[in-house]
Design a protein around this motif. Structure first.
Motif, PDB file in Angstrom:
ATOM      1  N   LEU A   6       0.842  -1.201   0.000  1.00  0.00           N
ATOM      2  CA  LEU A   6       0.000   0.000   0.000  1.00  0.00           C
ATOM      3  C   LEU A   6       0.876   1.250   0.000  1.00  0.00           C
ATOM      4  O   LEU A   6       0.619   2.221  -0.722  1.00  0.00           O
ATOM      5  CB  LEU A   6      -0.894  -0.025   1.242  1.00  0.00           C
ATOM      6  N   LYS A   7       1.948   1.192   0.798  1.00  0.00           N
ATOM      7  CA  LYS A   7       2.815   2.353   0.913  1.00  0.00           C
ATOM      8  C   LYS A   7       3.465   2.672  -0.433  1.00  0.00           C
ATOM      9  O   LYS A   7       3.467   3.822  -0.896  1.00  0.00           O
ATOM     10  CB  LYS A   7       3.887   2.068   1.964  1.00  0.00           C
ATOM     11  N   GLU A   8       4.002   1.616  -1.066  1.00  0.00           N
ATOM     12  CA  GLU A   8       4.675   1.825  -2.350  1.00  0.00           C
ATOM     13  C   GLU A   8       3.667   2.256  -3.414  1.00  0.00           C
ATOM     14  O   GLU A   8       3.937   3.133  -4.229  1.00  0.00           O
ATOM     15  CB  GLU A   8       5.397   0.536  -2.796  1.00  0.00           C
ATOM     16  N   ALA A   9       2.492   1.627  -3.358  1.00  0.00           N
ATOM     17  CA  ALA A   9       1.474   1.954  -4.355  1.00  0.00           C
ATOM     18  C   ALA A   9       1.068   3.417  -4.209  1.00  0.00           C
ATOM     19  O   ALA A   9       0.917   4.131  -5.206  1.00  0.00           O
ATOM     20  CB  ALA A   9       0.262   1.046  -4.196  1.00  0.00           C
ATOM     21  N   SER A  10       0.913   3.852  -2.972  1.00  0.00           N
ATOM     22  CA  SER A  10       0.475   5.224  -2.769  1.00  0.00           C
ATOM     23  C   SER A  10       1.512   6.204  -3.297  1.00  0.00           C
ATOM     24  O   SER A  10       1.186   7.244  -3.841  1.00  0.00           O
ATOM     25  CB  SER A  10       0.200   5.484  -1.292  1.00  0.00           C
ATOM     26  N   ARG A  11       2.780   5.820  -3.182  1.00  0.00           N
ATOM     27  CA  ARG A  11       3.836   6.690  -3.665  1.00  0.00           C
ATOM     28  C   ARG A  11       3.697   6.926  -5.173  1.00  0.00           C
ATOM     29  O   ARG A  11       3.872   8.037  -5.661  1.00  0.00           O
ATOM     30  CB  ARG A  11       5.185   6.040  -3.345  1.00  0.00           C
ATOM     31  N   LEU A  40     -13.025  15.101  -5.483  1.00  0.00           N
ATOM     32  CA  LEU A  40     -13.099  13.807  -4.795  1.00  0.00           C
ATOM     33  C   LEU A  40     -11.866  12.964  -5.123  1.00  0.00           C
ATOM     34  O   LEU A  40     -11.262  12.347  -4.240  1.00  0.00           O
ATOM     35  CB  LEU A  40     -14.368  13.064  -5.202  1.00  0.00           C
ATOM     36  N   LEU A  41     -11.490  12.964  -6.410  1.00  0.00           N
ATOM     37  CA  LEU A  41     -10.322  12.165  -6.824  1.00  0.00           C
ATOM     38  C   LEU A  41      -9.062  12.663  -6.113  1.00  0.00           C
ATOM     39  O   LEU A  41      -8.268  11.857  -5.607  1.00  0.00           O
ATOM     40  CB  LEU A  41     -10.137  12.267  -8.333  1.00  0.00           C
ATOM     41  N   ALA A  42      -8.901  13.975  -6.076  1.00  0.00           N
ATOM     42  CA  ALA A  42      -7.710  14.523  -5.429  1.00  0.00           C
ATOM     43  C   ALA A  42      -7.707  14.152  -3.951  1.00  0.00           C
ATOM     44  O   ALA A  42      -6.665  13.779  -3.381  1.00  0.00           O
ATOM     45  CB  ALA A  42      -7.687  16.039  -5.591  1.00  0.00           C
ATOM     46  N   ALA A  43      -8.884  14.214  -3.323  1.00  0.00           N
ATOM     47  CA  ALA A  43      -8.970  13.858  -1.903  1.00  0.00           C
ATOM     48  C   ALA A  43      -8.574  12.404  -1.719  1.00  0.00           C
ATOM     49  O   ALA A  43      -7.864  12.058  -0.759  1.00  0.00           O
ATOM     50  CB  ALA A  43     -10.387  14.100  -1.402  1.00  0.00           C
ATOM     51  N   ILE A  44      -9.015  11.552  -2.641  1.00  0.00           N
ATOM     52  CA  ILE A  44      -8.680  10.130  -2.518  1.00  0.00           C
ATOM     53  C   ILE A  44      -7.169   9.937  -2.620  1.00  0.00           C
ATOM     54  O   ILE A  44      -6.585   9.117  -1.890  1.00  0.00           O
ATOM     55  CB  ILE A  44      -9.446   9.321  -3.588  1.00  0.00           C
ATOM     56  N   ALA A  45      -6.523  10.737  -3.475  1.00  0.00           N
ATOM     57  CA  ALA A  45      -5.063  10.639  -3.581  1.00  0.00           C
ATOM     58  C   ALA A  45      -4.415  10.886  -2.222  1.00  0.00           C
ATOM     59  O   ALA A  45      -3.533  10.134  -1.782  1.00  0.00           O
ATOM     60  CB  ALA A  45      -4.559  11.642  -4.615  1.00  0.00           C
ATOM     61  N   PHE A  46      -4.877  11.912  -1.568  1.00  0.00           N
ATOM     62  CA  PHE A  46      -4.286  12.240  -0.256  1.00  0.00           C
ATOM     63  C   PHE A  46      -4.634  11.180   0.790  1.00  0.00           C
ATOM     64  O   PHE A  46      -3.802  10.835   1.636  1.00  0.00           O
ATOM     65  CB  PHE A  46      -4.758  13.617   0.206  1.00  0.00           C
ATOM     66  N   ILE A  47      -5.866  10.697   0.738  1.00  0.00           N
ATOM     67  CA  ILE A  47      -6.261   9.688   1.726  1.00  0.00           C
ATOM     68  C   ILE A  47      -5.431   8.424   1.548  1.00  0.00           C
ATOM     69  O   ILE A  47      -5.039   7.763   2.521  1.00  0.00           O
ATOM     70  CB  ILE A  47      -7.771   9.399   1.613  1.00  0.00           C
ATOM     71  N   LEU A  48      -5.134   8.114   0.291  1.00  0.00           N
ATOM     72  CA  LEU A  48      -4.316   6.937   0.013  1.00  0.00           C
ATOM     73  C   LEU A  48      -2.952   7.080   0.684  1.00  0.00           C
ATOM     74  O   LEU A  48      -2.460   6.153   1.327  1.00  0.00           O
ATOM     75  CB  LEU A  48      -4.160   6.786  -1.509  1.00  0.00           C
ATOM     76  N   VAL A  49      -2.366   8.256   0.554  1.00  0.00           N
ATOM     77  CA  VAL A  49      -1.097   8.507   1.243  1.00  0.00           C
ATOM     78  C   VAL A  49      -1.298   8.377   2.756  1.00  0.00           C
ATOM     79  O   VAL A  49      -0.463   7.792   3.462  1.00  0.00           O
ATOM     80  CB  VAL A  49      -0.548   9.902   0.887  1.00  0.00           C
ATOM     81  N   GLY A  50      -2.419   8.903   3.214  1.00  0.00           N
ATOM     82  CA  GLY A  50      -2.703   8.849   4.643  1.00  0.00           C
ATOM     83  C   GLY A  50      -2.737   7.420   5.149  1.00  0.00           C
ATOM     84  O   GLY A  50      -2.205   7.116   6.222  1.00  0.00           O
ATOM     85  N   PHE A  51      -3.353   6.536   4.399  1.00  0.00           N
ATOM     86  CA  PHE A  51      -3.426   5.132   4.834  1.00  0.00           C
ATOM     87  C   PHE A  51      -2.104   4.422   4.626  1.00  0.00           C
ATOM     88  O   PHE A  51      -1.637   3.696   5.492  1.00  0.00           O
ATOM     89  CB  PHE A  51      -4.517   4.400   4.039  1.00  0.00           C
TER      90      PHE A  51
END
Lengths: 148, 782
Positions: A6-11, A40-51
Motif C-alpha cells: 500500500l505504501k509503495e502503491a500510494s507513492r 473527490l479524486l484529489a482527496a482520494i489521492a491524499f487519503i491513500l497517502v494517509g493510509f
C-alpha cells in the motif's frame, strides 16, 4: 501497522491521481468530469497517502490546512462571478476568453465557469480531507488510550 | 440637491458603525465627536426647511427590489421634516448627554452603536416614501430599541422587559405589514405620496375595515395605546438616555407618525368614520388610564413614562378628532412634548446620577446643589403644565380650542382632554419641580449630590430654553415646522395660522379651561402624598386585571406549549427523529398521490433490460441484508452494494458524471466509516418487537409510496422537461458539451455556490464536533 504494498502503491498513485483529478477537472465542461469529481479524486489521492504512509505525511503534502483550502475555494468561486458584473451582466454570468490552440490539449477555451469549477474542486477537496483528518485524529487518540 | 437626504441618513449610520472605535480612541469625550453626525444631519434638514415651507417636497430614489415594489425612495415633506428635525436635534443632545451619564461604562462604544443605529432607523422611517422601505426601518427601530432597553443585559428583568417591548411591537408590526400590503393591493401603489391621493379608492374598497384595523395594530403597539400600553413604562429598564430619546422623539412617536402619514388616505372626508373613532376612543382611554396610573407612581422616571403614555393618548385622540384645530394642536403638542420630555428625562437622569435615587418621596430641595439642572427641570415642567408663555401653553390652548368646537356626544373628548391635562400638570410638577424645591434633606440620599457635568446639563438647558423661546416667538417654528406638517397630515396645501401668544390669550372658554387646569394641577401636586400613601395597595390590586397580566399569561402559555411539543417531538433519540421525518413524508406523499388518484399506473416491463432488473434485484437483496444484519462489516458491505448498484444504473442510463460521483462518494463513505466502525459498540437490538414491526411497516409504506409516485411521475408530464431545453442551450449559450457540468457551473452556478457554502459550513460543524469530543475525552482522562 504499515503495509508495504500500500505504501509503495500510494507513492506511485499519488501523483498519478492528482494529475488525473486535474484532467477530469479541466475536461468536465465537455466530457464527464468537473470540479466535484476532480475534488473527490484529489482527496482520494491524499487519503491513500494517509493510509499507506501516515496522515501526517498526507497533511505535509497538502501544505495548506484543509479549512484554508475550502476558504480559498469559496473565494475563487466568488471571484469567478465578478467578471460578469464588470461586463454589465448579472452576477456569475460566464465570460470567455477567445479560444486558442495548444499542443497536446488542442483547442482551449478558458472562461469563468472553469474558474468557478476550480473553486468547487478546492472546496470538495478541503471538505473531504478535513473530515478525514478529523476522524483520524479522534480514532488515533482513542487507539493511544486503549494502548495505555 | 435631493441626495442630501441619503447623506443625512448615511452620516448617522456611519457614525454608528465607527462609534466603538471612536470610543476606544477618545473615551468619554467620544460623545462630543459623535454628536457631530446627528448635528450635521440636523443642519442639512434645517437648510431645507425654507424649501419645504414653500410647499415643495424633496425626493430621492434608487431602484431596489423593483419586482417586489420596494424601492429606496426617500421623500421630505412637512411631516417628515418635522420628525427628522426632532429626531436629529434631540438626538444630538442625547448623544452628548450619554457621554456624561454613562461615564466610564465599559460598553460605551456598543451603546453608541445601538443608539446611533436607532436614530438612523428612525430618520429613515420618517423619510421613507416607499411603504416597504418604511417597514424595514420600522423593524430597525424595534430591533435597536430592544438592544437599548435590554442594555443592562446582566439583569434578568431588563432582558424580560426588552423582550416584551420587542414582542409587542414586533407582533403589531406583522399586522401592520399585512395592512400595508393590503393598501398596496387596493391602490396599486407602494408610495405614501401616491396612496395619500387615493383615499376615496381605499374607502370604497371592501378591505377598508381590515386595513384600518391592521395598520392600527402596528401603530397602537408601537405608540403604546391601550391595551398595548404596558411595555412603555417597562421600557425604562434601559439607561436614561434611551428613555429620554425613546419617549421624546423616537420609537413611540413612530406609531403617531405613521397614523399622521396615512391620515389623508384613511380618514373619511366628513370625519366621523371608523378611523376617526378608533383613534379618538383608544387615544382617550390611553390618556385616562395613563393619568390614573401615573398618580400612584413614586419613581420619577416612571411618572414621566406615564405622562408620555398620556401624551401619546392625546396625540392619537387629536388625530382622531381631525378638525383643523385638532391637527394644529397635535402638531404643536408633539413639538412641545418632545422638547420638555427629553429635558425632563435627562434632568431626572442627572438627579439619579448625582443623588443616587429617583424616588420622588426622598428627593427635595436640590436646587441649591444642582442649580442649572433645577432650572432646566423647572422650565420643562412649566412648559409641560401649559403655563404661558411656554410653548406647551400654545399646545394646550389649541387642544381646548379644538375641544370647544366639538358638538353632541363628541364633547366627551373635551372632558377627557381636560382631565388628562389637569393630572398631567400635577405629574409634571411632581417629577420636574418637586425634587428641586422644599427643604433639602441631603442626608436621606444615597449619594452626596452636586451639579452634573457640562455634557449632562447642556442638553436639558438648551431644550428647556427652546420650550420658552418657541412660546415667545413661535414664528419660525410655525412657518417651517408646524404649517407644512399640518398640510401633510391633512393632505392639503400650506396656509398660515396664528400661533402667537397674544392671539391665544383672550378671555374665552379655552382660556378659562386652561386656568382651571392649572388650578387642578396644583391641587394634584399638593395632594401628591395622599396618592403615594395608598399607591402600593392600589397598584397591587389593579395589576392582575391589567393587560400586562394577559401578556404574561399568553407568554407563559406559549412557552409551555413549546416545551410540551419539544419534549414530545425532540426526544434526542435518532430513532424517533427518523420515525417522525419518515412518517411526515409518508403523510404528504399519500396526500400527493391521493390528489392524482385515478391516473392509470402503467409500467412497461418490456422496456427494461434484464440487466437492469438483475441489478435492482441484487440491490433489494443487499438492502434486506443491511437491515437485518448485526455486523457492521456486513451492513457496510451491503450498503456499498446498494450504492454501487445505483452507480451502475446511472451509467446504464447514460449519466456518467453521476455514476462517477456516486462511485467516488461510496468509496469515500466506506473509508471514512472504517475510522469509526471499529470503535463503535457492537450492534444490538434494544427496541421491542412491536416497535420494530411498526418501523418495518412504515418503511415499507414509504418505499411503496415512493415507487408508485415515481412511476406516476414518469407517466404524468405537465410540461416539456426542462432538460431538453438545457441540453439545447448548453453549447451555444455556455460553450460546453457536458450538460450536467454546464448546469452546475453556469446555468445554476448560484445554486452550486450555495451548495459549496453549505459544504464548507458542514465542515465547520464537523470541526466543532471533533474538538468537543477531544475536550470531553481530555476531561475524562484527567
Amino acid at each position: 501497522m504499515k503495509y508495504f504494498i500500500l505504501k509503495e502503491a500510494s507513492r506511485v498513485l499519488f501523483p498519478a491521481l492528482l494529475v488525473l483529478s486535474l484532467v477530469v477537472l479541466y475536461r468536465g465542461h465537455n466530457l464527464p468530469g468537473g470540479g466535484f469529481i476532480g475534488g473527490l479524486l484529489a482527496a482520494i489521492a491524499f487519503i491513500l497517502v494517509g493510509f499507506g504512509n501516515s496522515m501526517k505525511r498526507a497533511k505535509d503534502l497538502l501544505r495548506l490546512n484543509p479549512v484554508q483550502i475550502m476558504a480559498l475555494g469559496l473565494a475563487t468561486a466568488v471571484l469567478s462571478a465578478v467578471p460578469g458584473l464588470l461586463f454589465n451582466a448579472p452576477f456569475l454570468t460566464g465570460e470567455w476568453l477567445p479560444g486558442f490552440s495548444l499542443p497536446l490539449l488542442g483547442k482551449v477555451h478558458l472562461g469563468t465557469p472553469l474558474v468557478f469549477d476550480i473553486g468547487v474542486y478546492l472546496v470538495v477537496l478541503g471538505f473531504v480531507l478535513h473530515s478525514t483528518f478529523s476522524l483520524a485524529r479522534l480514532a488515533d487518540i482513542q487507539m493511544e488510550e486503549e494502548k495505555s | 440637491m435631493p441626495s442630501f437626504l441619503v447623506i443625512s441618513l448615511a452620516v448617522i449610520f456611519l457614525a454608528s458603525v465607527i462609534a466603538p472605535m471612536v470610543v476606544r480612541a477618545l473615551g468619554d469625550r467620544a460623545g462630543w465627536f459623535l454628536a457631530a453626525a446627528p448635528l450635521a444631519a440636523f443642519g442639512l434638514f434645517v437648510s431645507q426647511a425654507p424649501v419645504i415651507a414653500s410647499g415643495a417636497s424633496l425626493v430621492y430614489e434608487v431602484d431596489w427590489f423593483s419586482a417586489l415594489e420596494a424601492s429606496f425612495a426617500l421623500r421630505l415633506d412637512g411631516l417628515s421634516l418635522l420628525m427628522a428635525l426632532l429626531v436629529t436635534g434631540i438626538g444630538t443632545f442625547i448623544v452628548i448627554y450619554t457621554g456624561g451619564y454613562m461615564h466610564g461604562h465599559p460598553q460605551l462604544g456598543r451603546f453608541y452603536l445601538y443608539l446611533l443605529a436607532f436614530m438612523g432607523s428612525m430618520v429613515g422611517l420618517v423619510l421613507s416614501d416607499n411603504v416597504i422601505l418604511m417597514f424595514v426601518f420600522w423593524e430597525g427601530t424595534s430591533i435597536t430599541s430592544y438592544l437599548l432597553i435590554g442594555f443592562n443585559h446582566e439583569e434578568k428583568s431588563s432582558r424580560w422587559k426588552a423582550l416584551q417591548a420587542l414582542l409587542v411591537t414586533g407582533l403589531g408590526a406583522m399586522a401592520m405589514l399585512a395592512g400595508l400590503i393590503l393598501i398596496g393591493m387596493v391602490t396599486g401603489s407602494y408610495r405614501f405620496s401616491e396612496i395619500n391621493g387615493m383615499g376615496d379608492v381605499l374607502q370604497a374598497s371592501p378591505w377598508y375595515t381590515a386595513i384600518v384595523l391592521l395598520i392600527l395594530g402596528g401603530c397602537f403597539t408601537k405608540s403604546a395605546q391601550v391595551p398595548f400600553h404596558f411595555w412603555l413604562p417597562n421600557a425604562m429598564a434601559g439607561p436614561t438616555p434611551v428613555s429620554a430619546f425613546l419617549h421624546s422623539a423616537t420609537m413611540v412617536k413612530a406609531g403617531i407618525f405613521l397614523m399622521a402619514r396615512l391620515n389623508p388616505a384613511l380618514s373619511s372626508v366628513g370625519g366621523g368614520g371608523l378611523w376617526e373613532y378608533m383613534l379618538a376612543i383608544f387615544g382617550g382611554l390611553t390618556l385616562l388610564l395613563a393619568m390614573f396610573l401615573g398618580l400612584f407612581q413614586k419613581d420619577a422616571k416612571s411618572i414621566l413614562a406615564y405622562t408620555t403614555l398620556g401624551v401619546l393618548g392625546i396625540l392619537t385622540m387629536l388625530l382622531g378628532i381631525g378638525t383643523e384645530y385638532a391637527i394644529k394642536a397635535m402638531v404643536v403638542f408633539l413639538i412641545g412634548h418632545a422638547l420638555y420630555k427629553a429635558t425632563l428625562f435627562m434632568v431626572i437622569g442627572s438627579v439619579d446620577h448625582e443623588a443616587g435615587t429617583r424616588d420622588v418621596t426622598l428627593l427635595r430641595g436640590l436646587r441649591k446643589v444642582m442649580p442649572i439642572t433645577a432650572l432646566a427641570g423647572l422650565l420643562a415642567a412649566l412648559s409641560m403644565s401649559g403655563i404661558p408663555p411656554f410653548f406647551g401653553f400654545i399646545g394646550k390652548e389649541l387642544i381646548y380650542k379644538a375641544g370647544v368646537g366639538l358638538a353632541g356626544p363628541d364633547l366627551i373628548f373635551l372632558v377627557v382632554a381636560f382631565v388628562g391635562n389637569l393630572v398631567m400638570m400635577g405629574l409634571a410638577l411632581k417629577a420636574g419641580v418637586g425634587p428641586f424645591f422644599g427643604k433639602a434633606d441631603l442626608a436621606a440620599l444615597p449619594k452626596k449630590p452636586h451639579e452634573a457635568p457640562l455634557a449632562m446639563w447642556i442638553g436639558p438647558a438648551v431644550l428647556a430654553g427652546l420650550g420658552l423661546i418657541f412660546g415667545l416667538v413661535p414664528f419660525w417654528v410655525s412657518t417651517h415646522m408646524v404649517e407644512p406638517a399640518i398640510a401633510a397630515i391633512q393632505g392639503s396645501t400650506i396656509h398660515s395660522l396664528e400661533l402667537a401668544l397674544w392671539d391665544l390669550v383672550k378671555p374665552n372658554l379655552p382660556l378659562l379651561l386652561s386656568a382651571l387646569t392649572v388650578a387642578g394641577g396644583c391641587l394634584v401636586f399638593i395632594n401628591r402624598r395622599r396618592f403615594w400613601a395608598v399607591a402600593d395597595g392600589v397598584l397591587a390590586r389593579i395589576r392582575p386585571l391589567g393587560a400586562e397580566a394577559v401578556y404574561d399569561r399568553l407568554f407563559n402559555a406559549t412557552i409551555w406549549f413549546s416545551k410540551f411539543q419539544t419534549i414530545r417531538l425532540q426526544t434526542g433519540r435518532l430513532h424517533d427523529y427518523v420515525f417522525f421525518i419518515v412518517a411526515t413524508a409518508v403523510a404528504f406523499l399519500a396526500w400527493a398521490l391521493f390528489s392524482f388518484w385515478g391516473q392509470p399506473v402503467s409500467f412497461a416491463w418490456a422496456s427494461y433490460d434484464p440487466l437492469i432488473i438483475g441489478i435492482v434485484i441484487i440491490m433489494i437483496v443487499a438492502a434486506v441484508v443491511a437491515v437485518s444484519s448485526r455486523s457492521y462489516i456486513k451492513v457496510l458491505a451491503a450498503l456499498g452494494v446498494v450504492g454501487f448498484g445505483v452507480a451502475l444504473l446511472f451509467a446504464y442510463f447514460g449519466a456518467p458524471d453521476l455514476a462517477i460521483t456516486q462511485l467516488l462518494v461510496e468509496t469515500l463513505t466506506v473509508v471514512l466509516f472504517m475510522f469509526v466502525v471499529l470503535r463503535l459498540p457492537p450492534l444490538k437490538s434494544i427496541s421491542k418487537t412491536r416497535t420494530r414491526l411498526r418501523d418495518a411497516i412504515l418503511a415499507s409504506v414509504f418505499g411503496a409510496l415512493i415507487t408508485v409516485l415515481l412511476i406516476q411521475a414518469v407517466n404524468i408530464q405537465f410540461k416539456s422537461p426542462i432538460s431538453e431545453q438545457l441540453a439545447a442551450m448548453s453549447y451555444p449559450e455556455a460553450k460546453g458539451k457536458n450538460v450536467v457540468n454546464v448546469i452546475l457551473v453556469d446555468f445554476r452556478a448560484l445554486d452550486t455556490m450555495g451548495e459549496i457554502v453549505v459544504v464548507a459550513v458542514a465542515a465547520l460543524g464537523i470541526a466543532a464536533l471533533v474538538s468537543s469530543g477531544l475536550i470531553k475525552r481530555k476531561e475524562a482522562s484527567k
